[in-house]
Design a protein around this motif. Structure first.
Motif, PDB file in Angstrom:
ATOM      1  N   ASN A   1      34.534  46.549  40.373  1.00 48.29           N
ATOM      2  CA  ASN A   1      33.299  45.995  39.822  1.00 48.29           C
ATOM      3  C   ASN A   1      32.298  45.727  40.939  1.00 48.29           C
ATOM      4  O   ASN A   1      32.658  45.214  41.996  1.00 48.29           O
ATOM      5  CB  ASN A   1      33.582  44.695  39.075  1.00 48.29           C
ATOM      6  CG  ASN A   1      34.391  44.941  37.811  1.00 48.29           C
ATOM      7  OD1 ASN A   1      34.345  46.048  37.248  1.00 48.29           O
ATOM      8  ND2 ASN A   1      35.121  43.932  37.352  1.00 48.29           N
ATOM      9  N   ALA A   2      31.053  46.073  40.654  1.00 48.04           N
ATOM     10  CA  ALA A   2      29.997  45.888  41.642  1.00 48.04           C
ATOM     11  C   ALA A   2      28.794  45.183  41.018  1.00 48.04           C
ATOM     12  O   ALA A   2      28.591  45.235  39.801  1.00 48.04           O
ATOM     13  CB  ALA A   2      29.565  47.231  42.215  1.00 48.04           C
TER      14      ALA A   2
ATOM     15  N   ASN B   1      31.954  50.462  38.894  1.00 48.06           N
ATOM     16  CA  ASN B   1      31.217  49.994  37.712  1.00 48.06           C
ATOM     17  C   ASN B   1      30.266  48.879  38.102  1.00 48.06           C
ATOM     18  O   ASN B   1      30.700  47.805  38.535  1.00 48.06           O
ATOM     19  CB  ASN B   1      32.188  49.493  36.646  1.00 48.06           C
ATOM     20  CG  ASN B   1      33.089  50.595  36.118  1.00 48.06           C
ATOM     21  OD1 ASN B   1      34.299  50.407  35.952  1.00 48.06           O
ATOM     22  ND2 ASN B   1      32.515  51.774  35.874  1.00 48.06           N
ATOM     23  N   ILE B   2      28.988  49.161  37.915  1.00 40.77           N
ATOM     24  CA  ILE B   2      27.991  48.126  38.173  1.00 40.77           C
ATOM     25  C   ILE B   2      27.883  47.288  36.911  1.00 40.77           C
ATOM     26  O   ILE B   2      27.430  47.774  35.868  1.00 40.77           O
ATOM     27  CB  ILE B   2      26.637  48.763  38.542  1.00 40.77           C
ATOM     28  CG1 ILE B   2      26.801  49.569  39.833  1.00 40.77           C
ATOM     29  CG2 ILE B   2      25.578  47.678  38.717  1.00 40.77           C
ATOM     30  CD1 ILE B   2      25.563  50.373  40.229  1.00 40.77           C
ATOM     31  N   ILE B   3      28.337  46.049  37.004  1.00 41.97           N
ATOM     32  CA  ILE B   3      28.433  45.225  35.793  1.00 41.97           C
ATOM     33  C   ILE B   3      27.554  43.990  35.863  1.00 41.97           C
ATOM     34  O   ILE B   3      27.586  43.160  34.966  1.00 41.97           O
ATOM     35  CB  ILE B   3      29.892  44.799  35.508  1.00 41.97           C
ATOM     36  CG1 ILE B   3      30.435  43.951  36.662  1.00 41.97           C
ATOM     37  CG2 ILE B   3      30.774  46.012  35.263  1.00 41.97           C
ATOM     38  CD1 ILE B   3      31.753  43.260  36.310  1.00 41.97           C
ATOM     39  N   ALA B   4      26.762  43.862  36.920  1.00 44.36           N
ATOM     40  CA  ALA B   4      25.840  42.720  36.984  1.00 44.36           C
ATOM     41  C   ALA B   4      24.641  43.093  37.838  1.00 44.36           C
ATOM     42  O   ALA B   4      24.755  43.885  38.774  1.00 44.36           O
ATOM     43  CB  ALA B   4      26.527  41.485  37.562  1.00 44.36           C
TER      44      ALA B   4
ATOM     45  N   GLN C   1      22.778  32.417  40.179  1.00 40.62           N
ATOM     46  CA  GLN C   1      24.039  32.569  39.431  1.00 40.62           C
ATOM     47  C   GLN C   1      25.036  33.504  40.131  1.00 40.62           C
ATOM     48  O   GLN C   1      26.103  33.797  39.589  1.00 40.62           O
ATOM     49  CB  GLN C   1      23.744  33.118  38.027  1.00 40.62           C
ATOM     50  CG  GLN C   1      22.853  32.192  37.202  1.00 40.62           C
ATOM     51  CD  GLN C   1      22.355  32.886  35.951  1.00 40.62           C
ATOM     52  OE1 GLN C   1      23.110  33.068  34.995  1.00 40.62           O
ATOM     53  NE2 GLN C   1      21.090  33.288  35.952  1.00 40.62           N
ATOM     54  N   LEU C   2      24.661  33.969  41.326  1.00 46.70           N
ATOM     55  CA  LEU C   2      25.468  34.981  42.008  1.00 46.70           C
ATOM     56  C   LEU C   2      26.930  34.565  42.181  1.00 46.70           C
ATOM     57  O   LEU C   2      27.862  35.266  41.750  1.00 46.70           O
ATOM     58  CB  LEU C   2      24.837  35.295  43.376  1.00 46.70           C
ATOM     59  CG  LEU C   2      25.443  36.448  44.174  1.00 46.70           C
ATOM     60  CD1 LEU C   2      25.280  37.770  43.449  1.00 46.70           C
ATOM     61  CD2 LEU C   2      24.782  36.544  45.543  1.00 46.70           C
ATOM     62  N   THR C   3      27.150  33.429  42.815  1.00 45.69           N
ATOM     63  CA  THR C   3      28.527  33.009  43.128  1.00 45.69           C
ATOM     64  C   THR C   3      29.378  32.896  41.862  1.00 45.69           C
ATOM     65  O   THR C   3      30.500  33.411  41.801  1.00 45.69           O
ATOM     66  CB  THR C   3      28.519  31.662  43.881  1.00 45.69           C
ATOM     67  OG1 THR C   3      27.776  31.830  45.090  1.00 45.69           O
ATOM     68  CG2 THR C   3      29.936  31.227  44.228  1.00 45.69           C
TER      69      THR C   3
ATOM     70  N   ASN D   1      33.488  35.037  38.061  1.00 49.65           N
ATOM     71  CA  ASN D   1      33.855  35.229  36.653  1.00 49.65           C
ATOM     72  C   ASN D   1      34.121  36.678  36.299  1.00 49.65           C
ATOM     73  O   ASN D   1      34.965  36.973  35.465  1.00 49.65           O
ATOM     74  CB  ASN D   1      32.754  34.684  35.730  1.00 49.65           C
ATOM     75  CG  ASN D   1      32.619  33.173  35.854  1.00 49.65           C
ATOM     76  OD1 ASN D   1      33.556  32.494  36.286  1.00 49.65           O
ATOM     77  ND2 ASN D   1      31.451  32.647  35.512  1.00 49.65           N
ATOM     78  N   LEU D   2      33.358  37.572  36.893  1.00 49.33           N
ATOM     79  CA  LEU D   2      33.499  38.984  36.518  1.00 49.33           C
ATOM     80  C   LEU D   2      34.339  39.777  37.516  1.00 49.33           C
ATOM     81  O   LEU D   2      34.399  41.002  37.440  1.00 49.33           O
ATOM     82  CB  LEU D   2      32.111  39.634  36.362  1.00 49.33           C
ATOM     83  CG  LEU D   2      31.184  39.024  35.308  1.00 49.33           C
ATOM     84  CD1 LEU D   2      29.920  39.859  35.167  1.00 49.33           C
ATOM     85  CD2 LEU D   2      31.891  38.906  33.947  1.00 49.33           C
ATOM     86  N   ASP D   3      34.948  39.108  38.453  1.00 46.15           N
ATOM     87  CA  ASP D   3      35.808  39.771  39.435  1.00 46.15           C
ATOM     88  C   ASP D   3      35.066  40.892  40.178  1.00 46.15           C
ATOM     89  O   ASP D   3      35.555  42.010  40.310  1.00 46.15           O
ATOM     90  CB  ASP D   3      37.068  40.326  38.744  1.00 46.15           C
ATOM     91  CG  ASP D   3      38.126  40.758  39.759  1.00 46.15           C
ATOM     92  OD1 ASP D   3      38.239  40.115  40.812  1.00 46.15           O
ATOM     93  OD2 ASP D   3      38.811  41.770  39.497  1.00 46.15           O
ATOM     94  N   ILE D   4      33.880  40.560  40.640  1.00 49.40           N
ATOM     95  CA  ILE D   4      33.062  41.530  41.371  1.00 49.40           C
ATOM     96  C   ILE D   4      33.505  41.571  42.833  1.00 49.40           C
ATOM     97  O   ILE D   4      33.625  40.533  43.482  1.00 49.40           O
ATOM     98  CB  ILE D   4      31.563  41.163  41.243  1.00 49.40           C
ATOM     99  CG1 ILE D   4      31.107  41.456  39.807  1.00 49.40           C
ATOM    100  CG2 ILE D   4      30.720  41.925  42.261  1.00 49.40           C
ATOM    101  CD1 ILE D   4      29.773  40.867  39.448  1.00 49.40           C
TER     102      ILE D   4
END
Lengths: 216, 216
Positions: free
Chosen positions: B95-96, B120-123, B146-148, B153-156
């Motif tokens: 995830n990216a 996968n760009i998810i944010a 909201q970055l951190t 949360n999304l395992d980026i």
DNA sequence: GTTTGTGAAGGATTTCACAGCA
DNA sequence: TGCTGTGAAATCCTTCACAAAC
């Protein structure tokens, strides 16, 4: 004058390592950013800190080209930037052509970062009859059949390849045949080029793939 | 068991050179293209021809990780690709997040080349109140504040930096503080990152600048 | 016969360390 | 004193060359 003498290679001094050539633009970039922050002098220590490399390596790299510093003081920022630009051929402009006017090619010709650094994209090519003739970012898209003529007529020295992967090698061959010696390749393959032609690839996927090893 | 023995470092085998790690994705790319052209076996000679490098170097690189070939025959293409993907951590998805949703960030999230390779760009993030809240390529743009939280949360695991140069270091610092260890940087500067964080830059201008030396 | 895997050799690059200059 | 420029040393990386495996 029949035989080789030790001095035959005066003037053909040993070539500068390729890695060094690839680092000089980094130095130019830091110097230009450093000078706009008002500083006149910079030491190899400071340069190294900015680039996360050792001062010794910077001094050694620069020593391939001359003696630009002053002992006890460091380097004059503007002078060193100028010298390096001159060494690299960056104190002039270069004409470039983009081949492939799909999504990527459009992004490239619209990118505002090239011109301020002296790289002028002055021609655009595509294979598709629907796109040829369109004007994109002020460029009239030409057919690839006109590549050789246009390269000659407009003094184009750099080719930027943004075609899909299955056309990339053909296009690169055409650029080489047209006399281009510097190619920037956005297609995700390792192309074949003859000696004397420099090619650099831009592939963000490759960059990502080389990082996951460390977080795997 | 008080003193060091020659075997104390079993399991802490000497690290693989960084250059080797950077070449493995090239091998993966060639292998995947080679297999779709119907071949089952490939020799280091053939691989080398595709990549314009010596067969010995390829064999040496592979030898850091195991013995994948068969004498007299070469390498099983699919098997070698699979092994290399596994070594590099490419046999899974990552995830990216993209930070900076201007022209460049929009191009990056719209680029169709990442997902097929498992990235996968998810944010998406931006600093501007006008852009936050918009949906771009299916992503709801979030505030950088909201970055951190989102990274957690999304395992980026990967950050892609597409902000203007004067915000880039700040954003990179924020990514590092959020625990990101792999960063792809499109901003034209040499950023500072702590040990243990890998960062790769994408800068077409730098690539062009390193070629003009040879045609100057 | 062919091609791998790998120690050893060779070559290239980086770092050290210090003389010399400002 | 402070910092460059540079030979020499150290390290890193590539290529050689051949025994072993198929």
């Amino acid at each position: 004058m029949a035989t080789s003498t030790p001095n035959d290679n005066l003037g053909s001094e040993s070539p500068v390592p390729e890695v060094v050539i690839q680092r000089l633009p980094l130095y130019v970039r830091v110097l230009s950013q450093f000078s706009s922050s008002g500083n006149d002098l910079i030491s190899s220590e400071q340069l190294g800190a900015h680039l996360q490399m050792t001062p010794a390596q910077i001094r050694k790299d620069l020593s391939y080209f001359g003696r630009f510093g002053k002992q006890g003081r460091g380097y004059d920022v503007a002078m060193l930037e100028g010298e390096l630009r001159s060494i690299m051929g960056l104190n002039r402009t270069w004409n470039a052509a983009v081949i492939g006017m799909g999504r990527l090619g459009r992004a490239v010709v619209a990118y505002p970062g090239f011109a301020p650094e002296g790289f002028n994209i002055i021609a655009a090519f595509d294979a598709s009859a629907e796109i040829v003739g369109q004007t994109i970012s002020g460029l009239a898209v030409q057919s690839i059949s006109q590549l050789t003529d246009t390269v000659k007529n407009l003094d184009i020295k750099i080719g930027i390849v943004t075609v899909p992967i299955d056309h990339a090698q053909k296009v690169i061959d055409a650029l080489v045949k047209a006399g281009i010696k510097s190619i920037l390749n956005y297609a995700p393959l390792s192309p074949q080029v003859p000696e004397g032609v420099t090619i650099r690839g831009i592939d963000p996927v490759l960059s990502l793939q080389s990082m996951t090893y460390y977080i795997r």
